[in-house]
Write a protein that holds these residues in place. Structure first.
Motif, PDB file in Angstrom:
ATOM      1  N   GLY A   1       4.172  -1.390   9.345  1.00  0.00           N
ATOM      2  CA  GLY A   1       3.026  -0.383   8.671  1.00  0.00           C
ATOM      3  C   GLY A   1       2.088  -0.484  10.151  1.00  0.00           C
ATOM      4  O   GLY A   1       2.378  -1.299  11.012  1.00  0.00           O
ATOM      5  N   ARG A   2       1.151   0.734  10.214  1.00  0.00           N
ATOM      6  CA  ARG A   2       0.446   0.836  11.173  1.00  0.00           C
ATOM      7  C   ARG A   2      -0.938   1.414  11.013  1.00  0.00           C
ATOM      8  O   ARG A   2      -0.896   2.255  10.134  1.00  0.00           O
ATOM      9  CB  ARG A   2       1.055   1.543  12.317  1.00  0.00           C
ATOM     10  CG  ARG A   2       2.185   0.998  12.986  1.00  0.00           C
ATOM     11  CD  ARG A   2       3.264   1.952  13.888  1.00  0.00           C
ATOM     12  NE  ARG A   2       3.882   3.022  13.209  1.00  0.00           N
ATOM     13  CZ  ARG A   2       4.427   3.780  13.721  1.00  0.00           C
ATOM     14  NH1 ARG A   2       4.828   3.721  14.954  1.00  0.00           N
ATOM     15  NH2 ARG A   2       5.065   4.581  12.914  1.00  0.00           N
ATOM     16  N   ALA A   3      -1.690   1.061  11.715  1.00  0.00           N
ATOM     17  CA  ALA A   3      -3.348   1.467  11.352  1.00  0.00           C
ATOM     18  C   ALA A   3      -4.190   1.518  12.712  1.00  0.00           C
ATOM     19  O   ALA A   3      -3.562   1.305  13.791  1.00  0.00           O
ATOM     20  CB  ALA A   3      -3.853   0.985  10.355  1.00  0.00           C
ATOM     21  N   PHE A   4      -5.347   1.704  12.634  1.00  0.00           N
ATOM     22  CA  PHE A   4      -6.543   1.481  13.718  1.00  0.00           C
ATOM     23  C   PHE A   4      -6.823   2.965  14.043  1.00  0.00           C
ATOM     24  O   PHE A   4      -7.034   3.755  12.996  1.00  0.00           O
ATOM     25  CB  PHE A   4      -5.823   1.142  15.056  1.00  0.00           C
ATOM     26  CG  PHE A   4      -5.689  -0.391  15.076  1.00  0.00           C
ATOM     27  CD1 PHE A   4      -4.889  -0.967  15.832  1.00  0.00           C
ATOM     28  CD2 PHE A   4      -6.336  -1.452  14.360  1.00  0.00           C
ATOM     29  CE1 PHE A   4      -4.715  -2.145  16.248  1.00  0.00           C
ATOM     30  CE2 PHE A   4      -6.260  -2.691  14.410  1.00  0.00           C
ATOM     31  CZ  PHE A   4      -5.434  -3.027  15.333  1.00  0.00           C
TER      32      PHE A   4
ATOM     33  N   PHE B   1       0.503  -4.783  10.968  1.00  0.00           N
ATOM     34  CA  PHE B   1      -0.757  -4.040  10.601  1.00  0.00           C
ATOM     35  C   PHE B   1      -0.885  -4.036   9.131  1.00  0.00           C
ATOM     36  O   PHE B   1      -1.862  -3.305   8.858  1.00  0.00           O
ATOM     37  CB  PHE B   1      -0.813  -2.715  11.009  1.00  0.00           C
ATOM     38  CG  PHE B   1      -0.867  -2.456  12.834  1.00  0.00           C
ATOM     39  CD1 PHE B   1      -2.049  -2.796  13.460  1.00  0.00           C
ATOM     40  CD2 PHE B   1       0.158  -2.452  13.485  1.00  0.00           C
ATOM     41  CE1 PHE B   1      -1.908  -2.787  14.900  1.00  0.00           C
ATOM     42  CE2 PHE B   1       0.565  -2.191  14.905  1.00  0.00           C
ATOM     43  CZ  PHE B   1      -0.720  -2.475  15.809  1.00  0.00           C
ATOM     44  N   ASN B   2      -0.598  -4.895   8.378  1.00  0.00           N
ATOM     45  CA  ASN B   2      -0.620  -4.989   7.008  1.00  0.00           C
ATOM     46  C   ASN B   2      -2.146  -5.434   6.743  1.00  0.00           C
ATOM     47  O   ASN B   2      -2.676  -5.114   5.530  1.00  0.00           O
ATOM     48  CB  ASN B   2       0.459  -5.593   6.142  1.00  0.00           C
ATOM     49  CG  ASN B   2       1.533  -4.822   6.411  1.00  0.00           C
ATOM     50  OD1 ASN B   2       1.652  -3.591   6.086  1.00  0.00           O
ATOM     51  ND2 ASN B   2       2.919  -5.428   6.368  1.00  0.00           N
ATOM     52  N   LEU B   3      -2.624  -6.410   7.270  1.00  0.00           N
ATOM     53  CA  LEU B   3      -3.939  -7.119   7.306  1.00  0.00           C
ATOM     54  C   LEU B   3      -5.049  -5.782   7.425  1.00  0.00           C
ATOM     55  O   LEU B   3      -6.050  -5.957   6.724  1.00  0.00           O
ATOM     56  CB  LEU B   3      -4.187  -7.877   8.382  1.00  0.00           C
ATOM     57  CG  LEU B   3      -3.307  -9.294   8.301  1.00  0.00           C
ATOM     58  CD1 LEU B   3      -3.738 -10.099   9.458  1.00  0.00           C
ATOM     59  CD2 LEU B   3      -3.264  -9.921   7.191  1.00  0.00           C
TER      60      LEU B   3
ATOM     61  N   ALA C   1       8.707   3.953   5.093  1.00  0.00           N
ATOM     62  CA  ALA C   1       8.259   4.334   3.831  1.00  0.00           C
ATOM     63  C   ALA C   1       7.391   3.301   3.070  1.00  0.00           C
ATOM     64  O   ALA C   1       7.991   2.075   2.842  1.00  0.00           O
ATOM     65  CB  ALA C   1       9.505   4.734   2.942  1.00  0.00           C
ATOM     66  N   VAL C   2       6.454   3.663   2.584  1.00  0.00           N
ATOM     67  CA  VAL C   2       5.234   2.569   2.290  1.00  0.00           C
ATOM     68  C   VAL C   2       4.791   2.811   0.854  1.00  0.00           C
ATOM     69  O   VAL C   2       4.716   3.910   0.240  1.00  0.00           O
ATOM     70  CB  VAL C   2       4.007   2.817   3.040  1.00  0.00           C
ATOM     71  CG1 VAL C   2       2.835   1.871   2.592  1.00  0.00           C
ATOM     72  CG2 VAL C   2       4.123   2.729   4.169  1.00  0.00           C
ATOM     73  N   SER C   3       5.301   1.747  -0.067  1.00  0.00           N
ATOM     74  CA  SER C   3       5.119   1.568  -1.431  1.00  0.00           C
ATOM     75  C   SER C   3       3.581   2.198  -1.666  1.00  0.00           C
ATOM     76  O   SER C   3       2.628   1.656  -1.033  1.00  0.00           O
ATOM     77  CB  SER C   3       5.226   0.156  -1.979  1.00  0.00           C
ATOM     78  OG  SER C   3       6.600   0.024  -1.895  1.00  0.00           O
ATOM     79  N   GLY C   4       3.604   2.964  -2.721  1.00  0.00           N
ATOM     80  CA  GLY C   4       1.989   3.571  -3.006  1.00  0.00           C
ATOM     81  C   GLY C   4       1.817   4.734  -2.186  1.00  0.00           C
ATOM     82  O   GLY C   4       0.697   5.486  -2.426  1.00  0.00           O
ATOM     83  N   TYR C   5       2.800   5.212  -1.499  1.00  0.00           N
ATOM     84  CA  TYR C   5       2.095   6.382  -0.574  1.00  0.00           C
ATOM     85  C   TYR C   5       3.715   7.277  -0.656  1.00  0.00           C
ATOM     86  O   TYR C   5       4.515   7.220   0.422  1.00  0.00           O
ATOM     87  CB  TYR C   5       2.049   6.029   0.919  1.00  0.00           C
ATOM     88  CG  TYR C   5       0.632   5.204   1.244  1.00  0.00           C
ATOM     89  CD1 TYR C   5      -0.413   6.070   1.250  1.00  0.00           C
ATOM     90  CD2 TYR C   5       0.705   4.017   0.947  1.00  0.00           C
ATOM     91  CE1 TYR C   5      -1.712   5.298   1.526  1.00  0.00           C
ATOM     92  CE2 TYR C   5      -0.487   3.305   1.087  1.00  0.00           C
ATOM     93  CZ  TYR C   5      -1.758   4.062   1.359  1.00  0.00           C
ATOM     94  OH  TYR C   5      -2.945   3.463   1.633  1.00  0.00           O
TER      95      TYR C   5
ATOM     96  N   LEU D   1       0.536 -10.557   5.895  1.00  0.00           N
ATOM     97  CA  LEU D   1       0.243 -11.493   4.553  1.00  0.00           C
ATOM     98  C   LEU D   1       1.532 -12.192   4.403  1.00  0.00           C
ATOM     99  O   LEU D   1       1.459 -13.394   3.591  1.00  0.00           O
ATOM    100  CB  LEU D   1       0.205 -10.444   3.462  1.00  0.00           C
ATOM    101  CG  LEU D   1      -0.862  -9.361   3.642  1.00  0.00           C
ATOM    102  CD1 LEU D   1      -0.969  -8.311   2.432  1.00  0.00           C
ATOM    103  CD2 LEU D   1      -2.278 -10.022   3.550  1.00  0.00           C
ATOM    104  N   MET D   2       2.599 -12.174   4.903  1.00  0.00           N
ATOM    105  CA  MET D   2       3.677 -12.990   4.766  1.00  0.00           C
ATOM    106  C   MET D   2       4.000 -14.222   5.727  1.00  0.00           C
ATOM    107  O   MET D   2       5.022 -14.864   5.959  1.00  0.00           O
ATOM    108  CB  MET D   2       4.959 -12.194   4.810  1.00  0.00           C
ATOM    109  CG  MET D   2       5.094 -11.355   3.726  1.00  0.00           C
ATOM    110  SD  MET D   2       5.164 -12.197   1.914  1.00  0.00           S
ATOM    111  CE  MET D   2       6.814 -12.637   1.856  1.00  0.00           C
ATOM    112  N   ALA D   3       2.846 -14.345   6.772  1.00  0.00           N
ATOM    113  CA  ALA D   3       2.843 -15.178   7.775  1.00  0.00           C
ATOM    114  C   ALA D   3       3.108 -16.717   7.380  1.00  0.00           C
ATOM    115  O   ALA D   3       2.284 -17.081   6.613  1.00  0.00           O
ATOM    116  CB  ALA D   3       1.664 -14.903   8.805  1.00  0.00           C
ATOM    117  N   GLY D   4       4.103 -17.307   7.984  1.00  0.00           N
ATOM    118  CA  GLY D   4       4.075 -18.838   7.602  1.00  0.00           C
ATOM    119  C   GLY D   4       4.822 -19.214   6.255  1.00  0.00           C
ATOM    120  O   GLY D   4       5.120 -20.280   6.058  1.00  0.00           O
ATOM    121  N   GLN D   5       5.251 -18.002   5.713  1.00  0.00           N
ATOM    122  CA  GLN D   5       6.195 -18.216   4.211  1.00  0.00           C
ATOM    123  C   GLN D   5       7.580 -18.165   4.554  1.00  0.00           C
ATOM    124  O   GLN D   5       7.989 -17.646   5.611  1.00  0.00           O
ATOM    125  CB  GLN D   5       5.907 -17.089   3.359  1.00  0.00           C
ATOM    126  CG  GLN D   5       4.292 -17.178   2.946  1.00  0.00           C
ATOM    127  CD  GLN D   5       4.148 -16.082   1.650  1.00  0.00           C
ATOM    128  OE1 GLN D   5       5.048 -15.719   1.021  1.00  0.00           O
ATOM    129  NE2 GLN D   5       2.802 -15.692   1.895  1.00  0.00           N
TER     130      GLN D   5
END
Length: 355
Positions: free
Chosen positions: A3-6, A48-50, A211-215, A295-299
């Motif tokens: 994912g990507r944003a900014f 970039f999911n954060l 491909a992004v869920s919800g989009y 969101l999955m970091a460390g898991q």
């Protein structure tokens, strides 16, 4: 990267058309005209999911993303990738997610390509940048500047790159920002024309959009990029090797539902052989993710799908293997993607399969 944003400051496309670059392998090291190719997603250090999940707290999400990138150990990961290249010695390397970060907030700069070239030189390896494509450039004033690229490297020797081509896809994802602007996130493909003695072929790389869920529009968008890619590469009169991060699960696992399989299916049914599937039938060869980010970091993470791929239309491959699938003793991977290395026999052409 999934994912990507900014906020985009400006976007530029760069490609180098090279008259002749003398590069690797052929006559001295590979008398039988074998050429080894690699594909590698270098990992930006964040998905970039954060930011994508920030809601109203955009500023905090940006700070957390920057912190994640700094903590992702980019220089150490690049050194590990250089060691991987030193071990496998590919003649041509397709690189995706080749990022540069200028982070005034943390007083650091990371230029992945520059770091890699310096690491290769320090290891006594002689590679050149055959072509580079600038994609999305994003600037958040006083905080960070991010730029994404595709790139192709070649090993110095007697393999000649006699031209290159770079295209930005007509359809790209737009990300809605808190200020109401829509940010274009550019994807594209990059190719070089390679000649070894009397043999010639096209080597291309791409990084299809996620491909992004919800989009739901992103599913059609990714497929449109795949159609555009195949349409352009099919115009070549030469055999084609296509390598990259396709964000489309070749194993149809449904483990990561947002990565549809239609783009892979279209390419695989348009005259392009999936080299892994052809040479390693029954082996899923999963390539992503090797570790979690955002969101999955460390898991705990197990690879879910095979999205890093090498296709061929007109050349026979003798072998293919994953690379970078095992971390070092400190648990460090070069990227959250595994790579692939394949060997092609240029003496064994098969008829191009045009759709």
């Amino acid at each position: 990267m999934k994912g990507r944003a900014f906020t985009v400051c400006f976007v530029t496309v760069v490609a180098f058309s090279l008259c002749v670059i003398s590069t690797s392998s052929a006559s001295a090291e590979n008398p039988n005209l074998h050429v080894k190719v690699m594909t590698r997603n270098m990992d930006a250090g964040t998905d970039f999911n954060l930011i994508a999940a920030a809601g109203g707290d955009f500023a905090e999400a940006v700070y957390n993303t920057i912190s994640e990138v700094v903590q992702s150990r980019i220089p150490e990961r690049i050194a590990r990738l250089a060691a991987e290249i030193a071990e496998t010695k590919p003649d041509i390397i397709a690189l995706q997610e080749v990022t540069t970060w200028d982070i005034p907030l943390e007083a650091v700069q990371f230029d992945q390509l520059d770091l890699l070239m310096k690491s290769l030189h320090s290891a006594g390896l002689h590679y050149k940048v055959a072509a580079i494509q600038e994609l999305t450039r994003i600037e958040i004033p006083d905080l960070a500047i991010f730029t994404d690229h595709n790139a192709i490297l070649v090993r110095s020797g007697q393999l000649n790159v006699i031209g290159s081509e770079s295209r930005i896809y007509e359809n790209n994802m737009f990300f809605p920002m808190p200020d109401g602007t829509n940010i274009p996130l550019l994807g594209g493909w990059l190719a070089v024309n390679v000649k070894v003695r009397d043999s010639q072929f096209e080597f291309a790389t791409t990084h299809l959009e996620s491909a992004v869920s919800g989009y739901p529009d992103t599913f059609d968008l990714q497929l449109s990029q795949a159609l555009e890619l195949v349409e352009n590469l099919s115009k070549s009169n030469l055999p084609v090797v296509l390598a990259g991060d396709f964000n489309s699960d070749a194993e149809h696992t449904n483990n990561y539902p947002s990565d549809m399989t239609q783009s892979y299916d279209y390419i695989a049914h348009s005259g392009f052989d999936d080299v892994w599937k052809k040479l390693s039938p029954g082996d899923p060869g999963l390539t992503w993710p090797l570790f979690g980010e955002d969101l999955m970091a460390g898991q705990p993470i197990q690879p879910l799908e095979r999205i890093d791929l090498i296709f061929s239309n007109g050349l026979n491959a003798d072998s293919i293997a994953r690379t970078g699938f095992v971390p070092d003793t400190d648990g460090l991977y070069a990227s959250d993607h595994a790579g692939l290395v394949a060997v092609f026999d240029l003496m064994k052409h098969h008829p191009r399969k045009d759709h």
